[in-house]
Design a protein around this motif. Sequence first.
Motif, PDB file in Angstrom:
ATOM      1  N   LYS A   1       0.858  -1.183   0.000  1.00 36.89           N
ATOM      2  CA  LYS A   1       0.000   0.000   0.000  1.00 36.89           C
ATOM      3  C   LYS A   1       0.896   1.236   0.000  1.00 36.89           C
ATOM      4  O   LYS A   1       1.974   1.258   0.590  1.00 36.89           O
ATOM      5  N   ILE A   2       0.452   2.247  -0.698  1.00 39.41           N
ATOM      6  CA  ILE A   2       1.212   3.487  -0.784  1.00 39.41           C
ATOM      7  C   ILE A   2       0.931   4.334   0.441  1.00 39.41           C
ATOM      8  O   ILE A   2      -0.222   4.645   0.738  1.00 39.41           O
ATOM      9  N   GLU A   3       1.976   4.685   1.160  1.00 40.82           N
ATOM     10  CA  GLU A   3       1.849   5.498   2.362  1.00 40.82           C
ATOM     11  C   GLU A   3       1.916   6.996   2.039  1.00 40.82           C
ATOM     12  O   GLU A   3       1.240   7.798   2.675  1.00 40.82           O
ATOM     13  N   ALA A   4       2.741   7.360   1.080  1.00 35.62           N
ATOM     14  CA  ALA A   4       2.907   8.776   0.737  1.00 35.62           C
ATOM     15  C   ALA A   4       3.534   8.878  -0.638  1.00 35.62           C
ATOM     16  O   ALA A   4       4.229   7.963  -1.093  1.00 35.62           O
ATOM     17  N   ALA A   5       3.262   9.991  -1.305  1.00 35.49           N
ATOM     18  CA  ALA A   5       3.827  10.224  -2.635  1.00 35.49           C
ATOM     19  C   ALA A   5       4.052  11.712  -2.819  1.00 35.49           C
ATOM     20  O   ALA A   5       3.414  12.540  -2.170  1.00 35.49           O
ATOM     21  N   GLY A   6       4.972  12.069  -3.702  1.00 35.74           N
ATOM     22  CA  GLY A   6       5.250  13.471  -3.938  1.00 35.74           C
ATOM     23  C   GLY A   6       6.020  13.688  -5.223  1.00 35.74           C
ATOM     24  O   GLY A   6       6.448  12.735  -5.884  1.00 35.74           O
ATOM     25  N   PRO A   7       6.236  14.948  -5.601  1.00 34.06           N
ATOM     26  CA  PRO A   7       6.893  15.274  -6.873  1.00 34.06           C
ATOM     27  C   PRO A   7       8.413  15.367  -6.741  1.00 34.06           C
ATOM     28  O   PRO A   7       8.973  15.477  -5.654  1.00 34.06           O
ATOM     29  N   ILE A   8       9.060  15.312  -7.904  1.00 35.38           N
ATOM     30  CA  ILE A   8      10.472  15.671  -8.036  1.00 35.38           C
ATOM     31  C   ILE A   8      10.502  16.933  -8.895  1.00 35.38           C
ATOM     32  O   ILE A   8       9.990  16.941 -10.011  1.00 35.38           O
ATOM     33  N   TYR A   9      11.070  17.995  -8.356  1.00 34.13           N
ATOM     34  CA  TYR A   9      11.063  19.282  -9.037  1.00 34.13           C
ATOM     35  C   TYR A   9      12.264  19.409  -9.972  1.00 34.13           C
ATOM     36  O   TYR A   9      13.363  18.947  -9.666  1.00 34.13           O
ATOM     37  N   ASN A  10      12.046  20.064 -11.101  1.00 34.52           N
ATOM     38  CA  ASN A  10      13.139  20.439 -11.990  1.00 34.52           C
ATOM     39  C   ASN A  10      13.577  21.859 -11.644  1.00 34.52           C
ATOM     40  O   ASN A  10      12.770  22.793 -11.692  1.00 34.52           O
ATOM     41  N   THR A  11      14.836  22.031 -11.276  1.00 40.79           N
ATOM     42  CA  THR A  11      15.363  23.329 -10.888  1.00 40.79           C
ATOM     43  C   THR A  11      16.568  23.662 -11.757  1.00 40.79           C
ATOM     44  O   THR A  11      17.046  22.834 -12.537  1.00 40.79           O
ATOM     45  N   GLU A  12      17.083  24.875 -11.598  1.00 32.46           N
ATOM     46  CA  GLU A  12      18.266  25.275 -12.363  1.00 32.46           C
ATOM     47  C   GLU A  12      19.472  24.415 -12.016  1.00 32.46           C
ATOM     48  O   GLU A  12      20.336  24.169 -12.846  1.00 32.46           O
ATOM     49  N   GLY A  13      19.519  23.939 -10.786  1.00 31.57           N
ATOM     50  CA  GLY A  13      20.646  23.122 -10.360  1.00 31.57           C
ATOM     51  C   GLY A  13      20.469  21.640 -10.619  1.00 31.57           C
ATOM     52  O   GLY A  13      21.351  20.844 -10.315  1.00 31.57           O
ATOM     53  N   GLY A  14      19.322  21.228 -11.158  1.00 32.21           N
ATOM     54  CA  GLY A  14      19.058  19.818 -11.410  1.00 32.21           C
ATOM     55  C   GLY A  14      17.691  19.429 -10.886  1.00 32.21           C
ATOM     56  O   GLY A  14      16.846  20.289 -10.602  1.00 32.21           O
ATOM     57  N   SER A  15      17.476  18.136 -10.732  1.00 33.08           N
ATOM     58  CA  SER A  15      16.195  17.623 -10.249  1.00 33.08           C
ATOM     59  C   SER A  15      16.294  17.327  -8.756  1.00 33.08           C
ATOM     60  O   SER A  15      17.272  16.721  -8.299  1.00 33.08           O
ATOM     61  N   GLU A  16      15.277  17.730  -8.002  1.00 38.70           N
ATOM     62  CA  GLU A  16      15.351  17.689  -6.538  1.00 38.70           C
ATOM     63  C   GLU A  16      13.970  17.420  -5.961  1.00 38.70           C
ATOM     64  O   GLU A  16      12.977  18.019  -6.376  1.00 38.70           O
ATOM     65  N   ALA A  17      13.909  16.490  -4.995  1.00 35.91           N
ATOM     66  CA  ALA A  17      12.644  16.183  -4.333  1.00 35.91           C
ATOM     67  C   ALA A  17      12.462  16.971  -3.046  1.00 35.91           C
ATOM     68  O   ALA A  17      11.412  16.874  -2.401  1.00 35.91           O
TER      69      ALA A  17
END
Length: 272
Positions: free
Chosen positions: A232-248
């Motif tokens: 079962k999925i407990e939590a989920a979220g995005p990975i952001y694209n930023t100027e320095g790279g991809s970051e959660a």
Amino acid sequence: MKKAGIAFLLICGSLSPVSADLVGTLNIHLAPDGHSETGRDSGQPIAVQVDFSSTQDGTYDVTVWSGDRQLEEATRVNVQMGKATQGGERFRKGPVTVYCPATQKQNEPTSFRVFIQAVFENGQKGGKVLIAQADWQVGSVEDGQPGKNVQPRQVVCSAGSNIDSHATGSFVLKNQSDSSRRATLFFGGRKYGDYNFSGHADQRIQVDAWGVNPGVGWYVTTPNPFTPNGQKIEAAGPIYNTEGGSEAGFNTIELDGADPESHPSVTPADKP
């Protein structure tokens, strides 16, 4: 957990979990008394077929490891429009085969991991991405035989996509229940790791991953007691694209251990 359920529907198609393939059994052969060893099975090389049909154009190295030791030289593969070539040969459809070495002597490795790395134009390489695991099962049998040479089952896997994509993130998983728990983190469409907790224990996870699809995001699962082998999925979220790279960002996830329909407490990421 409606939001988590929606996230699961969006990301399950891109999920690339890697679990160990059992390729055969290597037995120690014992005399009828059950004590005297009469021989040992040896394992022939394990063929691992790697499919590049969904992999972006580029150059990649495929390596075989046991623990922290690389066992063979890297296999250099060039990919163009889903077709792969080695050593200047023609691009062709179909998998590229690499081999885990034979297991012929005592104390030789019986567990292998296959990684892929992107090779950039300047000669530098991206981080290793796990694409396959191959394990021999080790046992014993009372039959008095001297041992035999075992032909393993071959392993089939996909190199996947986004091998050159890099992302980071920070997570704190908190077990709010009195009992022990097990949680799994999926990051950017690939399984990142399994984590075991004693009662009311916390664990900090610093993710530094290659081969990720930022658009897929991340999620954390725990075993579903009402579904055999289910999660079962407990939590989920995005990975952001930023100027320095991809970051959660930074995420705190409280696993409350309650009914599967309950909502765990999630502190949203500090967006970078």
